[in-house]
Design an enzyme around this catalytic site. Structure first.
Site, PDB file in Angstrom:
ATOM      1  N   ASN A  54       0.565  -1.395  -0.024  1.00  0.00           N
ATOM      2  CA  ASN A  54       0.042   0.206  -0.202  1.00  0.00           C
ATOM      3  C   ASN A  54       0.770   1.248  -0.005  1.00  0.00           C
ATOM      4  O   ASN A  54       1.741   1.719   1.005  1.00  0.00           O
ATOM      5  CB  ASN A  54      -1.064  -0.169   1.656  1.00  0.00           C
ATOM      6  CG  ASN A  54      -2.024   1.018   1.186  1.00  0.00           C
ATOM      7  OD1 ASN A  54      -2.016   2.222   0.363  1.00  0.00           O
ATOM      8  ND2 ASN A  54      -2.754   1.545   2.947  1.00  0.00           N
ATOM      9  N   LYS A  92       0.334   4.622  -0.330  1.00  0.00           N
ATOM     10  CA  LYS A  92      -0.240   5.468   0.106  1.00  0.00           C
ATOM     11  C   LYS A  92      -0.262   6.599  -0.493  1.00  0.00           C
ATOM     12  O   LYS A  92      -0.149   6.020  -1.697  1.00  0.00           O
ATOM     13  CB  LYS A  92      -0.110   5.814   1.873  1.00  0.00           C
ATOM     14  CG  LYS A  92      -0.286   4.320   2.437  1.00  0.00           C
ATOM     15  CD  LYS A  92       0.485   4.275   3.811  1.00  0.00           C
ATOM     16  CE  LYS A  92      -0.414   2.785   4.796  1.00  0.00           C
ATOM     17  NZ  LYS A  92      -0.218   3.057   5.899  1.00  0.00           N
ATOM     18  N   HIS A 152      -9.371   0.773   4.902  1.00  0.00           N
ATOM     19  CA  HIS A 152      -8.359   1.177   5.606  1.00  0.00           C
ATOM     20  C   HIS A 152      -8.568   2.145   6.404  1.00  0.00           C
ATOM     21  O   HIS A 152      -9.581   3.085   6.684  1.00  0.00           O
ATOM     22  CB  HIS A 152      -7.216   1.789   4.967  1.00  0.00           C
ATOM     23  CG  HIS A 152      -5.985   2.480   5.428  1.00  0.00           C
ATOM     24  ND1 HIS A 152      -5.275   3.185   5.990  1.00  0.00           N
ATOM     25  CD2 HIS A 152      -4.616   0.664   4.929  1.00  0.00           C
ATOM     26  CE1 HIS A 152      -3.912   1.693   6.552  1.00  0.00           C
ATOM     27  NE2 HIS A 152      -4.135   0.882   6.294  1.00  0.00           N
ATOM     28  N   GLU A 197      -6.757   4.401   7.878  1.00  0.00           N
ATOM     29  CA  GLU A 197      -6.744   6.031   7.638  1.00  0.00           C
ATOM     30  C   GLU A 197      -8.258   6.690   6.693  1.00  0.00           C
ATOM     31  O   GLU A 197      -8.143   7.548   7.190  1.00  0.00           O
ATOM     32  CB  GLU A 197      -5.267   6.120   6.409  1.00  0.00           C
ATOM     33  CG  GLU A 197      -4.216   5.636   7.501  1.00  0.00           C
ATOM     34  CD  GLU A 197      -2.741   5.306   7.251  1.00  0.00           C
ATOM     35  OE1 GLU A 197      -3.001   5.430   6.030  1.00  0.00           O
ATOM     36  OE2 GLU A 197      -1.827   4.915   7.499  1.00  0.00           O
ATOM     37  N   GLU A 253      -5.632  -5.192  10.319  1.00  0.00           N
ATOM     38  CA  GLU A 253      -4.481  -4.306  10.464  1.00  0.00           C
ATOM     39  C   GLU A 253      -4.244  -3.906  12.092  1.00  0.00           C
ATOM     40  O   GLU A 253      -5.439  -2.815  11.970  1.00  0.00           O
ATOM     41  CB  GLU A 253      -4.422  -3.297   9.289  1.00  0.00           C
ATOM     42  CG  GLU A 253      -4.178  -3.902   8.100  1.00  0.00           C
ATOM     43  CD  GLU A 253      -2.956  -2.927   7.157  1.00  0.00           C
ATOM     44  OE1 GLU A 253      -2.848  -2.943   6.488  1.00  0.00           O
ATOM     45  OE2 GLU A 253      -4.033  -1.747   7.336  1.00  0.00           O
ATOM     46  N   GLY A 313       2.236   1.841  10.710  1.00  0.00           N
ATOM     47  CA  GLY A 313       3.292   3.177  10.843  1.00  0.00           C
ATOM     48  C   GLY A 313       4.164   3.301  11.823  1.00  0.00           C
ATOM     49  O   GLY A 313       4.599   4.498  11.844  1.00  0.00           O
ATOM     50  N   SER A 336       3.320  -1.876  10.412  1.00  0.00           N
ATOM     51  CA  SER A 336       4.299  -2.462  10.529  1.00  0.00           C
ATOM     52  C   SER A 336       5.305  -3.655   9.893  1.00  0.00           C
ATOM     53  O   SER A 336       5.959  -4.108  10.464  1.00  0.00           O
ATOM     54  CB  SER A 336       5.022  -2.667  12.019  1.00  0.00           C
ATOM     55  OG  SER A 336       4.558  -0.378  12.107  1.00  0.00           O
TER      56      SER A 336
END
Ligand code: PGA
Length: 259
Positions: free
Chosen positions: A6, A8, A92, A94, A174, A180, A217
């Site tokens: 991904n 991003k 996701h 985010e 996730e 991250g 991560s």
């Protein structure tokens, strides 16, 4: 075994072409795992050109559920299929506006505030259009501390899988706190939650055609321990997928384990 990257909001078209080309150069052409990269929309053409004729497949990071219309800024499944996209990430964290570790106020962070209902629409629209959705689920640090991991994931799954389907899809576990942060989930725990997700998805009466992968991560150092676990059928990689050498190493590990 699915190894997905991904990207991003990284890579201009020129950078996407270089990154995708370097990944193509450094992976075996006939590896056993399935490899997907998910560039930003505007870099999709460049990435598609770079991966043409290789084993690397394309995915998008999100999509809108309508086919066309007055939806400023949005992109439909049909537009993605035109680039040869096969996969699409939906839900996701985010995009849901669930950020793991941040000092910023929640209202500022909830950029897109996608709800379970929005994610469910995207999930079924992707399936209906012939894309393979990668549905992201996972708990925040606070929810984990409150022992609500399974409950949160169950709610997210129930919403998206309610329509039932015979088509293939992917669920990515996730944990929000792992994304991250460098704080990867312990492989045994990732395995346990992925197994829970498999059972829950089966109970929801969905097709047998799904994989459960882990994201958060992941890097070349920790990928093996995760991928060796029985219920972890792949990884969704963020930061490390922007480093061609690092991502290629993860692919090689996936190929070895998938053999
Ligand atoms: P990360 O991101 O690997 O940078 O933690 C994973 C993801 O957000 O899918």
């Amino acid at each position: 075994m699915l190894i997905a990257g991904n990207w991003k909001m990284h890579t201009t078209s020129a950078e996407a072409f270089t990154l995708a080309s370097r990944i193509c150069e450094s992976v075996h052409s006939d590896g056993a795992s399935e490899v997907v990269v998910c560039p930003p929309f505007v870099s999709m053409r460049a990435a598609a050109d770079a991966v043409a004729g290789s084993r690397i497949l394309l995915g998008a990071q999100t999509m809108f559920w309508e086919t066309q219309g007055a939806f400023t800024g949005e992109v439909s499944a049909g537009m993605l299929l035109e680039f040869g996209c096969r996969f699409c990430i939906v839900g996701h964290s985010e995009r849901r506006g669930r950020f793991g570790k941040s000092d910023l106020p929640a209202n500022l962070l909830a950029y897109f505030s996608e709800t379970d209902a929005v994610v469910a629409r995207k999930f079924s629209a992707a399936l209906g259009a012939g894309l393979i959705p990668i549905l992201c689920v996972g708990e925040t640090e606070k929810e984990r501390a409150e022992h609500r991991t399974e409950q949160v994931i169950q709610t997210q799954l129930n919403a998206a899988l309610c329509a039932g389907t015979d088509a293939r899809f992917v669920i990515a576990y996730e944990p929000v706190w792992a994304i991250g942060t460098g704080d990867v989930c312990e492989p045994d725990e990732a395995d346990r939650v992925c197994a829970f997700i498999r059972t829950a998805a089966k109970k929801a009466g969905t097709s047998e055609q799904f994989q459960v992968v882990y994201g958060g991560s992941v890097n070349a150092e920790n990928a093996r321990a995760l991928l060796e676990r029985e219920s972890v059928e792949g990884v969704l990689v963020g930061g490390a997928s922007l480093e061609p050498d690092e991502f290629s190493k993860i692919i090689a590990i996936g190929d070895e384990i998938a053999k």
